[in-house]
Structures are given as structure tokens and as C-alpha cells.
Design a protein around this motif. Structure first.
Motif, PDB file in Angstrom:
ATOM      1  N   HIS A 128      30.860  50.382  28.643  1.00  0.00           N
ATOM      2  CA  HIS A 128      29.577  51.362  28.176  1.00  0.00           C
ATOM      3  C   HIS A 128      29.318  52.265  29.407  1.00  0.00           C
ATOM      4  CE1 HIS A 128      25.725  52.813  26.678  1.00  0.00           C
ATOM      5  NE2 HIS A 128      25.799  51.791  25.610  1.00  0.00           N
ATOM      6  N   SER A 129      29.522  53.533  29.245  1.00  0.00           N
ATOM      7  CA  SER A 129      29.022  54.382  30.433  1.00  0.00           C
ATOM      8  C   SER A 129      27.609  54.541  30.702  1.00  0.00           C
ATOM      9  CB  SER A 129      29.698  55.696  30.302  1.00  0.00           C
ATOM     10  OG  SER A 129      29.300  56.430  28.994  1.00  0.00           O
ATOM     11  N   GLY A 130      26.810  54.173  29.648  1.00  0.00           N
ATOM     12  CA  GLY A 130      25.390  54.183  30.021  1.00  0.00           C
ATOM     13  C   GLY A 130      24.819  53.144  31.190  1.00  0.00           C
ATOM     14  N   PHE A 131      26.041  52.219  31.625  1.00  0.00           N
ATOM     15  CA  PHE A 131      25.615  51.411  32.648  1.00  0.00           C
ATOM     16  C   PHE A 131      26.075  52.090  34.148  1.00  0.00           C
ATOM     17  CE2 PHE A 131      25.346  48.185  29.284  1.00  0.00           C
ATOM     18  CZ  PHE A 131      24.167  47.880  29.436  1.00  0.00           C
ATOM     19  N   ASN A 132      26.712  53.336  34.050  1.00  0.00           N
ATOM     20  CA  ASN A 132      27.073  53.843  35.095  1.00  0.00           C
ATOM     21  C   ASN A 132      25.910  54.353  36.058  1.00  0.00           C
ATOM     22  OD1 ASN A 132      29.602  53.696  33.960  1.00  0.00           O
ATOM     23  ND2 ASN A 132      30.034  56.089  33.962  1.00  0.00           N
TER      24      ASN A 132
ATOM     25  N   GLU B 198      34.816  48.067  37.004  1.00  0.00           N
ATOM     26  CA  GLU B 198      36.178  47.686  36.706  1.00  0.00           C
ATOM     27  C   GLU B 198      36.603  46.403  37.740  1.00  0.00           C
ATOM     28  OE1 GLU B 198      39.503  46.101  35.114  1.00  0.00           O
ATOM     29  OE2 GLU B 198      37.878  47.204  33.911  1.00  0.00           O
ATOM     30  N   GLN B 199      36.732  46.991  39.007  1.00  0.00           N
ATOM     31  CA  GLN B 199      37.196  46.176  39.799  1.00  0.00           C
ATOM     32  C   GLN B 199      36.450  44.800  40.161  1.00  0.00           C
ATOM     33  OE1 GLN B 199      37.524  49.000  43.115  1.00  0.00           O
ATOM     34  NE2 GLN B 199      39.704  49.025  43.051  1.00  0.00           N
ATOM     35  N   THR B 200      35.051  44.966  40.195  1.00  0.00           N
ATOM     36  CA  THR B 200      34.335  44.007  40.283  1.00  0.00           C
ATOM     37  C   THR B 200      34.492  42.989  39.080  1.00  0.00           C
ATOM     38  OG1 THR B 200      32.518  45.273  41.389  1.00  0.00           O
ATOM     39  CG2 THR B 200      31.834  43.140  40.585  1.00  0.00           C
ATOM     40  N   LYS B 201      34.465  43.592  37.889  1.00  0.00           N
ATOM     41  CA  LYS B 201      34.871  42.723  36.545  1.00  0.00           C
ATOM     42  C   LYS B 201      36.194  41.943  36.791  1.00  0.00           C
ATOM     43  CE  LYS B 201      36.617  44.659  32.821  1.00  0.00           C
ATOM     44  NZ  LYS B 201      37.978  43.982  32.768  1.00  0.00           N
ATOM     45  N   HIS B 202      37.205  42.567  37.363  1.00  0.00           N
ATOM     46  CA  HIS B 202      38.452  41.995  37.409  1.00  0.00           C
ATOM     47  C   HIS B 202      38.469  41.028  38.462  1.00  0.00           C
ATOM     48  CE1 HIS B 202      42.828  41.699  38.260  1.00  0.00           C
ATOM     49  NE2 HIS B 202      42.536  41.847  39.633  1.00  0.00           N
ATOM     50  N   HIS B 203      37.888  41.057  39.700  1.00  0.00           N
ATOM     51  CA  HIS B 203      37.734  40.212  40.555  1.00  0.00           C
ATOM     52  C   HIS B 203      37.047  38.717  40.250  1.00  0.00           C
ATOM     53  CE1 HIS B 203      40.576  41.841  43.372  1.00  0.00           C
ATOM     54  NE2 HIS B 203      39.884  42.969  43.438  1.00  0.00           N
ATOM     55  N   PHE B 204      35.907  39.200  39.493  1.00  0.00           N
ATOM     56  CA  PHE B 204      34.828  37.997  39.049  1.00  0.00           C
ATOM     57  C   PHE B 204      35.764  37.294  38.178  1.00  0.00           C
ATOM     58  CE2 PHE B 204      32.467  36.796  35.550  1.00  0.00           C
ATOM     59  CZ  PHE B 204      31.544  35.960  36.005  1.00  0.00           C
TER      60      PHE B 204
ATOM     61  N   ALA C 209      31.042  48.913  47.859  1.00  0.00           N
ATOM     62  CA  ALA C 209      32.017  49.995  47.755  1.00  0.00           C
ATOM     63  C   ALA C 209      32.202  50.829  48.896  1.00  0.00           C
ATOM     64  CB  ALA C 209      31.510  51.226  46.794  1.00  0.00           C
ATOM     65  N   SER C 210      33.019  52.033  49.030  1.00  0.00           N
ATOM     66  CA  SER C 210      33.408  52.651  50.359  1.00  0.00           C
ATOM     67  C   SER C 210      32.567  53.578  50.552  1.00  0.00           C
ATOM     68  CB  SER C 210      34.886  53.377  50.167  1.00  0.00           C
ATOM     69  OG  SER C 210      35.616  52.326  49.526  1.00  0.00           O
ATOM     70  N   PHE C 211      31.100  53.322  51.143  1.00  0.00           N
ATOM     71  CA  PHE C 211      30.064  53.995  51.410  1.00  0.00           C
ATOM     72  C   PHE C 211      30.576  55.073  52.409  1.00  0.00           C
ATOM     73  CE2 PHE C 211      25.847  54.786  53.324  1.00  0.00           C
ATOM     74  CZ  PHE C 211      25.229  55.434  52.228  1.00  0.00           C
ATOM     75  N   GLY C 212      30.215  55.968  52.502  1.00  0.00           N
ATOM     76  CA  GLY C 212      30.448  56.994  53.538  1.00  0.00           C
ATOM     77  C   GLY C 212      31.976  57.596  53.665  1.00  0.00           C
ATOM     78  N   GLN C 213      32.781  57.150  52.485  1.00  0.00           N
ATOM     79  CA  GLN C 213      34.191  57.583  52.844  1.00  0.00           C
ATOM     80  C   GLN C 213      34.494  58.423  51.607  1.00  0.00           C
ATOM     81  OE1 GLN C 213      36.398  56.112  54.933  1.00  0.00           O
ATOM     82  NE2 GLN C 213      34.411  55.230  55.608  1.00  0.00           N
ATOM     83  N   ALA C 214      35.564  59.153  51.680  1.00  0.00           N
ATOM     84  CA  ALA C 214      35.841  60.454  50.632  1.00  0.00           C
ATOM     85  C   ALA C 214      35.816  60.025  49.208  1.00  0.00           C
ATOM     86  CB  ALA C 214      37.226  60.915  51.121  1.00  0.00           C
TER      87      ALA C 214
ATOM     88  N   ALA D 273      30.630  46.555  30.883  1.00  0.00           N
ATOM     89  CA  ALA D 273      30.689  47.200  32.180  1.00  0.00           C
ATOM     90  C   ALA D 273      30.567  48.451  32.136  1.00  0.00           C
ATOM     91  CB  ALA D 273      32.119  46.587  32.747  1.00  0.00           C
ATOM     92  N   GLY D 274      30.171  49.248  33.048  1.00  0.00           N
ATOM     93  CA  GLY D 274      30.209  50.803  33.200  1.00  0.00           C
ATOM     94  C   GLY D 274      31.572  51.222  33.337  1.00  0.00           C
ATOM     95  N   SER D 275      31.966  52.568  33.074  1.00  0.00           N
ATOM     96  CA  SER D 275      33.203  53.097  33.400  1.00  0.00           C
ATOM     97  C   SER D 275      33.627  53.399  34.628  1.00  0.00           C
ATOM     98  CB  SER D 275      33.162  54.062  32.360  1.00  0.00           C
ATOM     99  OG  SER D 275      32.253  55.352  32.806  1.00  0.00           O
ATOM    100  N   LEU D 276      32.946  53.113  35.797  1.00  0.00           N
ATOM    101  CA  LEU D 276      33.434  53.449  36.881  1.00  0.00           C
ATOM    102  C   LEU D 276      34.504  52.556  37.586  1.00  0.00           C
ATOM    103  CD1 LEU D 276      29.816  54.485  38.543  1.00  0.00           C
ATOM    104  CD2 LEU D 276      31.613  55.915  37.385  1.00  0.00           C
ATOM    105  N   LEU D 277      35.111  52.824  38.534  1.00  0.00           N
ATOM    106  CA  LEU D 277      36.140  52.019  39.124  1.00  0.00           C
ATOM    107  C   LEU D 277      35.541  50.797  39.719  1.00  0.00           C
ATOM    108  CD1 LEU D 277      39.207  51.418  39.802  1.00  0.00           C
ATOM    109  CD2 LEU D 277      39.000  52.844  41.526  1.00  0.00           C
ATOM    110  N   ARG D 278      34.650  50.917  40.479  1.00  0.00           N
ATOM    111  CA  ARG D 278      33.954  49.817  41.176  1.00  0.00           C
ATOM    112  C   ARG D 278      33.403  48.936  40.048  1.00  0.00           C
ATOM    113  NH1 ARG D 278      30.839  54.404  42.185  1.00  0.00           N
ATOM    114  NH2 ARG D 278      28.637  54.341  41.707  1.00  0.00           N
TER     115      ARG D 278
END
Length: 238
Positions: free
Chosen positions: A75-79, A55-61, A12-17, A48-53
Motif C-alpha cells: 500500500h503506497s499510502g504508507f510511503n 521491502e528490504q525491512t520486511k524481507h529481513h524481518f 537507510a543510506s542517509f546522505g547517499q545518492a 508495507a509501503g512500496s519503497l525499497l527500504r
């Protein structure tokens, strides 16, 4: 027994806004994982958790796998835990990203300095001495992750059409924190042992569990051979 694969998100974009966004390398990591999965049984269910990263990981996988996800459940429990809240409670002046960015810019290695500060902030959060200060305390986070695992097992063992001779291959796109909590829960690890595991997790690494209605066990942990076999430059911690 059913196979459950806990997949940490790509870089992910560690250290970014906006941290909750895969970097170009993170997208490639997930794609490579999907391509490598073509040699294995295709997933029969996907969480998948509900975070964008996530979803994006799932998409590219699945783009790399060249298939569509079956039986997808969000399932947000995996966030992951709220890292921004944890950093702000550690240093209130970091509430504004510009201020935090300015602070770390003065170091010779800003990202390394941020990583060290983040570890200290997480240790404060996990200490149990400041639980009332956080939006989600460490005990509540643990409970949420374990509940997500139990929900998944309950759903999958009751899945219509499931039989003892029908193979279940379940993928979960999640983050390092939930993976660490789930592993610690299954293996009965201490907090320190769990932290040591967490620090070794690579992006898009795969941890495999086996389960049925009576038991759950760990098959392997933090497998990132799909990256090392393709390009060592793809191996990242954050």
C-alpha cells in the motif's frame, strides 16, 4: 481488538545518492527485530509501503522470524514523503546530488549539517506557506497516510473469517513520517507535538495500535528494546 504494529524501516543510506536502500546495519536491525518476534504471536497480515527500504525491512524481518509473510498487501499510502523534493525546494542548487554532497563536505560533521538542513526544509514544507510548490503538500501527505490507515482498518475488519475471538496481529513496514501522522491523528496532537515524536523514532522501532470497528488507541510507541538488548550500536535515528 486487533493489534496493529507500525514498524519503521531499518537504517537507510542517509546522505547517499540512493537513500532508498538499507545500509548493512539497517539489514541487521530488521533481522534482529524478526528474531525477537519469535517470542510473540506471528503476524496474521502484513502491509508495507512500496519503497525499497520497506521491502528490504520486511524481507529481513521475516528472515529473522523464519517464516513467510501471510496476507501481504503493498500500500503506497504508507510511503514516506518525497525528501528529495523537499530539499530541492529549500535549496534549488541541491537538485544535483554532487552539488549537495560538495556543499556539506565542507562542514566538520557533514551528516549532522545535512540533518539540520533537512529539519529546516521539512519545517518549510509543513508551514503551509508554500504548498503549491511541492509535488505533495503537507496536507496531502497527511490525508494520504490517514487514508492508508482507514483502508487497512476497513480491510481487516471485513477480512473473511474474522471473528471477535480471532486474534489479528498486523504488521506494517513504513517510515517515520506516516507513523508520526497516524499517531498525531489518533492522539489529536499538534504539529509541534508530532514533530517532537518524529525526532525520537529509531530505525525498526515498533509502535502498537489497537482497533476495532468503533475505536482506535495507542498501546505503545517507539519500542526498540530488540536493539538495545542485542547491541546498543544498532540503535540509530537515521
Amino acid at each position: 481488538m486487533a493489534a496493529l504494529y507500525l514498524i519503521r524501516h531499518g537504517q537507510a543510506s542517509f546522505g547517499q545518492a540512493d537513500y532508498d536502500l538499507l545500509s548493512n546495519k539497517g539489514c541487521e536491525q530488521a533481522l534482529v527485530l524478526g528474531q525477537s518476534w519469535q517470542k510473540h504471536k506471528s503476524p496474521t497480515s502484513c502491509y508495507a509501503g512500496s519503497l525499497l527500504r520497506h521491502e528490504q525491512t520486511k524481507h529481513h524481518f521475516y528472515r529473522g522470524l523464519e517464516k513467510e509473510p501471510l496476507n501481504f498487501i503493498c500500500h503506497s499510502g504508507f510511503n514516506e514523503f518525497n525528501h528529495q523534493d523537499i530539499l530541492v525546494k529549500y535549496q534549488p542548487q541541491w537538485r544535483k546530488f554532487d552539488e549537495m554532497d560538495k556543499y556539506f563536505a565542507q562542514f566538520p560533521a557533514p551528516k549532522k549539517a545535512l540533518a539540520i538542513a533537512f529539519e529546516s526544509a521539512v519545517e518549510r514544507w509543513m508551514s503551509g506557506d508554500y504548498d503549491d510548490e511541492y509535488k505533495e503538500s503537507w496536507p496531502k501527505f497527511q490525508h494520504r497516510c490517514i487514508q492508508a490507515l482507514e483502508d487497512l482498518i476497513k480491510q481487516q475488519t471485513a477480512f473473511k473469517g474474522t471473528s471477535e475471538d480471532q486474534s489479528q496481529e498486523i504488521v506494517v513496514f513504513t517510515s517515520g513520517g506516516p507513523i508520526t501522522v497516524i499517531l498525531s491523528h489518533v492522539l489529536g496532537l499538534s504539529r509541534a507535538q508530532g514533530l517532537a515524536l518524529n525526532q525520537q523514532l529509531r530505525n525498526t522501532s515498533v509502535t502498537k495500535l489497537l482497533f476495532d470497528k468503533q475505536r482506535i488507541s495507542v498501546d505503545f510507541y517507539n519500542n526498540y528494546s530488540h536493539l538495545s538488548q542485542r547491541d546498543a550500536e544498532l540503535i540509530t535515528f537515521r
